[in-house]
Design an enzyme around this catalytic site. Structure first.
Site, PDB file in Angstrom:
ATOM      1  N   LYS A 198       0.904  -1.245   0.133  1.00 39.34           N
ATOM      2  CA  LYS A 198       0.042  -0.081   0.157  1.00 39.34           C
ATOM      3  C   LYS A 198       0.831   1.421   0.071  1.00 39.34           C
ATOM      4  O   LYS A 198       0.690   2.236  -0.486  1.00 39.34           O
ATOM      5  CB  LYS A 198      -0.879   0.137   0.997  1.00 39.34           C
ATOM      6  CG  LYS A 198      -1.880  -0.931   1.020  1.00 39.34           C
ATOM      7  CD  LYS A 198      -3.038  -0.661   1.978  1.00 39.34           C
ATOM      8  CE  LYS A 198      -4.372  -1.554   1.565  1.00 39.34           C
ATOM      9  NZ  LYS A 198      -4.290  -2.994   1.950  1.00 39.34           N
ATOM     10  N   ARG A 205      -1.868   8.691  33.386  1.00 45.19           N
ATOM     11  CA  ARG A 205      -0.852   8.214  34.089  1.00 45.19           C
ATOM     12  C   ARG A 205       0.171   8.229  33.005  1.00 45.19           C
ATOM     13  O   ARG A 205       1.481   8.415  33.279  1.00 45.19           O
ATOM     14  CB  ARG A 205      -1.100   6.866  34.607  1.00 45.19           C
ATOM     15  CG  ARG A 205       0.306   6.420  35.182  1.00 45.19           C
ATOM     16  CD  ARG A 205       0.021   5.131  36.139  1.00 45.19           C
ATOM     17  NE  ARG A 205       0.966   4.782  37.202  1.00 45.19           N
ATOM     18  CZ  ARG A 205       1.693   3.781  37.060  1.00 45.19           C
ATOM     19  NH1 ARG A 205       1.370   2.720  35.961  1.00 45.19           N
ATOM     20  NH2 ARG A 205       2.558   3.442  37.833  1.00 45.19           N
ATOM     21  N   ASP A 237     -14.487   6.287  34.751  1.00 52.67           N
ATOM     22  CA  ASP A 237     -14.583   4.720  35.216  1.00 52.67           C
ATOM     23  C   ASP A 237     -13.553   4.825  36.643  1.00 52.67           C
ATOM     24  O   ASP A 237     -12.714   5.347  36.888  1.00 52.67           O
ATOM     25  CB  ASP A 237     -13.443   3.999  34.025  1.00 52.67           C
ATOM     26  CG  ASP A 237     -14.290   3.969  32.851  1.00 52.67           C
ATOM     27  OD1 ASP A 237     -15.526   4.031  32.771  1.00 52.67           O
ATOM     28  OD2 ASP A 237     -13.609   3.840  31.821  1.00 52.67           O
TER      29      ASP A 237
END
Ligand code: DCP
Ligand code: MG
Ligand code: MN
Length: 338
Positions: free
Chosen positions: A72, A181, A252
């Site tokens: 590609k 983090r 979360d």
């Protein structure tokens, strides 16, 4: 738009990278399992090249680029376009699919169902689709959830959770994980890990319930979109807001027993590609690394159901011990990126 122009000056492969990134986006969108990883690796490898890569042969010599992507690259350089890309973009539902997939909680399957029902816009969904409560939240806050969160704000959300934890039990501690983090300037969501030196899983579940109740009460927590938390679950996927008028953010929260903390630190720091490669490395050594620990002799069936529990070879809160056991050189969180 100065971004791409600047890049084309610095990077001899900018045009090729731009085309491969479009293809990557397409494969991610359509839920392709393997190609996105191959493309991300190849793009990262190409970004490191100081010279323009022109032929398939040159490309294949670079570690991280396989035959197909190498072909590609040659096609892009020679023709300045990519047949596969035109074909992909011709998909009449491509735009709608990419729009619906931005909705938090909407996977490929759900997006396809909505498209097959004739929905094409967010307005269609809000007015005519049959939506669950969680889906409605995802749609109503699409723009909020689709916006990156400045690091400073992530930190502030963390501080709110930290101060509530402190009220509950001084032995509870927390850490902001994920892209934060890793030191990123902005984050897609806020990932928080909560730990306690001695609490059992059962106790941690109760802590989570208590924590969520307090966070709801203060108005900080806006929604809990976890589908099955009630049965002893240790995670929450929800949304929080610092102050009225501010955007809702994806939050979360994850409770981790002490013996799993090292592995959880590793897992929830990511990035996801780094995780895949270190898990693969563990597997090559006959070990199994997951978010709960590093295991020996652990066997699972085709459905990931545990047949033999095996033994944990590294446990406890030390993340470095896992690198050591695997014989992998320590990498700081900000270095764990592809
Ligand atoms: N993770 C993983 N594989 C996944 C999803 C997550 O290994 N399929 C791990 C690595 C991630 C961490 O969990 O770093 C947190 O997941 P997020 O989806 O929140 O990803 P990040 O925090 O890394 O990025 P973002 O800024 O987009 O939230
Ligand atoms: Mg995150
Ligand atoms: Mn997350």
């Amino acid at each position: 738009n100065k971004g791409p122009q600047k890049q084309s000056k610095d990077c001899p492969n900018a045009r090729t990278i731009e085309m491969l990134e479009k293809l990557l986006e397409y494969y991610e969108l359509t839920g392709d399992q393997w190609r996105p990883i191959a493309y991300r690796k190849a793009i990262a490898a190409l970004k490191r090249q100081k010279e323009k890569v022109c032929t398939s042969k040159e490309a294949k010599k670079i570690s991280g680029i396989g035959q197909r992507i190498a072909d590609k690259i040659e096609e892009i350089v020679e023709t300045n376009e990519l047949r596969r890309l035109d074909y992909a973009m011709d998909d009449p539902n491509y735009e709608t699919l990419s729009l619906f997939l931005k909705i938090y909680g909407c996977g490929l399957q759900q997006a396809k169902v909505w498209i097959s029902q004739g929905h094409r816009t967010i307005d269609d969904l809000l007015k005519h689709a049959k939506l669950s409560k969680h889906q409605r939240i995802g749609i109503e806050h699409l723009d909020d959830f689709d916006t990156r969160i400045p690091r400073e704000e992530v930190k502030e959300h963390g501080e709110v959770v930290r101060s509530v934890l402190r009220e509950m039990d001084s032995d509870l501690s927390m850490e902001i994980m994920g892209s934060y983090r890793r030191g990123k300037a902005d984050c897609g969501d806020i990932d928080i890990m909560v730990t306690h030196p001695t609490a059992t899983a059962n106790e941690l579940h109760k802590v989570l319930e208590d924590l969520l109740e307090r966070l709801f009460e203060s108005g900080f927590l806006k929604a809990d979109m976890t589908s099955s938390r009630r049965m002893g679950g240790m995670t929450m996927h929800g949304a929080s807001q610092l102050r009225p008028g501010m955007p809702w953010r994806r939050l979360d929260i994850l409770m981790v027993p002490n013996e799993c903390v090292g592995a959880a630190l590793l897992y929830f720091t990511g990035d996801d590609i780094f995780n895949r490669s270190i898990r693969l490395l563990a597997r090559k050594k006959g070990l199994k690394l997951n978010q709960n620990g590093l295991w020996k002799g652990r066997q699972t069936d085709a459905n990931s159901k545990v047949i033999t529990e095996g033994t944990r070879v590294v446990s406890g809160p030390d993340e470095k011990a896992i690198f050591d056991y695997l014989g992998v050189e320590w990498r700081e969180p900000h270095e764990r990126i592809y």
